[in-house]
Design an enzyme around this catalytic site. Sequence first.
Site, mmCIF file in Angstrom:
data_model
loop_
_atom_site.group_PDB
_atom_site.id
_atom_site.type_symbol
_atom_site.label_atom_id
_atom_site.label_comp_id
_atom_site.label_asym_id
_atom_site.label_seq_id
_atom_site.Cartn_x
_atom_site.Cartn_y
_atom_site.Cartn_z
ATOM 1 N N ASN A 124 0.834 -1.205 0.000
ATOM 2 C CA ASN A 124 0.000 0.000 0.000
ATOM 3 C C ASN A 124 0.864 1.249 0.000
ATOM 4 O OD1 ASN A 124 -2.043 -1.812 0.165
ATOM 5 N ND2 ASN A 124 -2.537 -1.438 2.307
ATOM 6 N N HIS A 141 5.901 -0.463 -2.612
ATOM 7 C CA HIS A 141 5.505 0.268 -3.824
ATOM 8 C C HIS A 141 5.606 1.785 -3.655
ATOM 9 C CE1 HIS A 141 3.032 -3.465 -5.273
ATOM 10 N NE2 HIS A 141 4.326 -3.642 -5.317
ATOM 11 N N CYS A 152 16.366 12.590 -12.767
ATOM 12 C CA CYS A 152 17.547 12.272 -11.953
ATOM 13 C C CYS A 152 17.214 11.413 -10.740
ATOM 14 C CB CYS A 152 18.258 13.550 -11.504
ATOM 15 S SG CYS A 152 17.398 14.449 -10.194
HETATM 16 N N1 APR Z 1 -10.664 -7.562 4.702
HETATM 17 C C1 APR Z 1 -9.808 -8.477 4.182
HETATM 18 N N2 APR Z 1 -9.522 -8.572 2.877
HETATM 19 C C2 APR Z 1 -10.132 -7.707 2.050
HETATM 20 C C3 APR Z 1 -11.039 -6.738 2.514
HETATM 21 C C4 APR Z 1 -11.301 -6.674 3.907
HETATM 22 N N3 APR Z 1 -12.135 -5.788 4.440
HETATM 23 N N4 APR Z 1 -11.507 -6.034 1.436
HETATM 24 C C5 APR Z 1 -10.889 -6.554 0.363
HETATM 25 N N5 APR Z 1 -10.050 -7.562 0.723
HETATM 26 C C6 APR Z 1 -9.176 -8.355 -0.134
HETATM 27 C C7 APR Z 1 -9.756 -8.777 -1.464
HETATM 28 O O1 APR Z 1 -10.466 -9.990 -1.343
HETATM 29 C C8 APR Z 1 -8.486 -8.930 -2.302
HETATM 30 O O2 APR Z 1 -7.956 -10.243 -2.185
HETATM 31 O O3 APR Z 1 -8.083 -7.532 -0.452
HETATM 32 C C9 APR Z 1 -7.504 -7.947 -1.657
HETATM 33 C C10 APR Z 1 -7.224 -6.725 -2.488
HETATM 34 O O4 APR Z 1 -6.596 -7.129 -3.681
HETATM 35 P P1 APR Z 1 -6.112 -6.097 -4.786
HETATM 36 O O5 APR Z 1 -7.186 -5.124 -5.060
HETATM 37 O O6 APR Z 1 -5.586 -6.876 -5.930
HETATM 38 O O7 APR Z 1 -4.922 -5.303 -4.053
HETATM 39 P P2 APR Z 1 -3.402 -5.735 -3.807
HETATM 40 O O8 APR Z 1 -3.262 -7.188 -3.593
HETATM 41 O O9 APR Z 1 -2.890 -4.823 -2.775
HETATM 42 O O10 APR Z 1 -2.769 -5.363 -5.197
HETATM 43 C C11 APR Z 1 -1.370 -5.415 -5.335
HETATM 44 O O11 APR Z 1 -1.448 -4.269 -7.424
HETATM 45 O O12 APR Z 1 -2.219 -2.588 -8.797
HETATM 46 C C12 APR Z 1 -1.227 -2.981 -7.979
HETATM 47 O O13 APR Z 1 0.304 -1.540 -7.026
HETATM 48 C C13 APR Z 1 -0.999 -2.025 -6.845
HETATM 49 O O14 APR Z 1 -0.116 -2.510 -4.665
HETATM 50 C C14 APR Z 1 -1.094 -2.891 -5.615
HETATM 51 C C15 APR Z 1 -0.830 -4.285 -6.157
#
Ligand code: APR
Length: 266
Positions: A124, A141, A152
Amino acid sequence: MFPGPKYTLAWGNTRRQEWDLSRGDPIEKLAGVLTGARKVAVLSGAGLSAESGVPTFRGKEGLWKQRNPVELATPEAFRADPELVWEFYNWRRQKILGVEPNPAHVALADLERRVPAFVHVTQNIDGLARRAGGENIIELHGNLFSTRCFECGREQPDLSGPVPFPTSCERCGGLVRPGVVWFGEPVPLLEDAIESLRDADLLFVVGTSAVVQPAASLAMVCKSAGAFVAEFNIEATPLSGRLDLQIVGPVGTTLPRVVARAFAGG
Ligand code: APR
């Protein structure tokens, strides 16, 4: 909005028999592992901040469902239309400045103070874990509130509020970009993250869809090094079956419960 918390066990690992539901609440089991852990690590994703009102990336209302990452989160996108990219990141800054850390962030900060060693590797960029009081955090990230020169590489941390377009680098005059890691870019803190996870004996994988590399493989680094790995998510992910325990439910409820159970008998 969310279904009531429900806890299940992971499939397909050797501890499955040992962790038969009939032997009790997995939250309690995990609290037991936590009490005995020396170094606790956390690998988090957008789900950690979902209950603060920050959209995730791949859910039904996910950010990447409405926008194309290739048009907004790549160096090529910035080269093609830097103003549009800044508009997107300024919008995200504004959104994050209007929300607060949720009980899951607070539980992690609390956990950090209670265990002998702790590290939180997060995908995050919102800074909410730090705002909740977390300290040893590796922002894999980058950070939404820092900037970097596109030419630069000079970094400028902690700039709040919108960044006017165009902003030029004070050192070389190049165009300033968001201080985040975009698709296709190297992850500068990857080695630090791997190093910090290697000696953890317990890892919480929190709110990540586990589809973006290299972050997703970090859980397996920890597992291969012998850590007990528990996943906290509202649904199964590609990792679920390979880990030791799965706790299904919103992290704003499940994480505080595990920490309370481990340290306050709650
Ligand atoms: N509690 C637990 N899990 C949750 C909740 C909640 N309240 N709400 C959503 N989730 C879960 C979803 O089920 C999903 O598996 O959080 C996850 C979010 O997944 P993504 O949206 O894919 O996010 P992330 O895994 O952080 O993505 C990774 O992708 O686009 C890039 O750079 C961006 O850092 C990001 C990376």
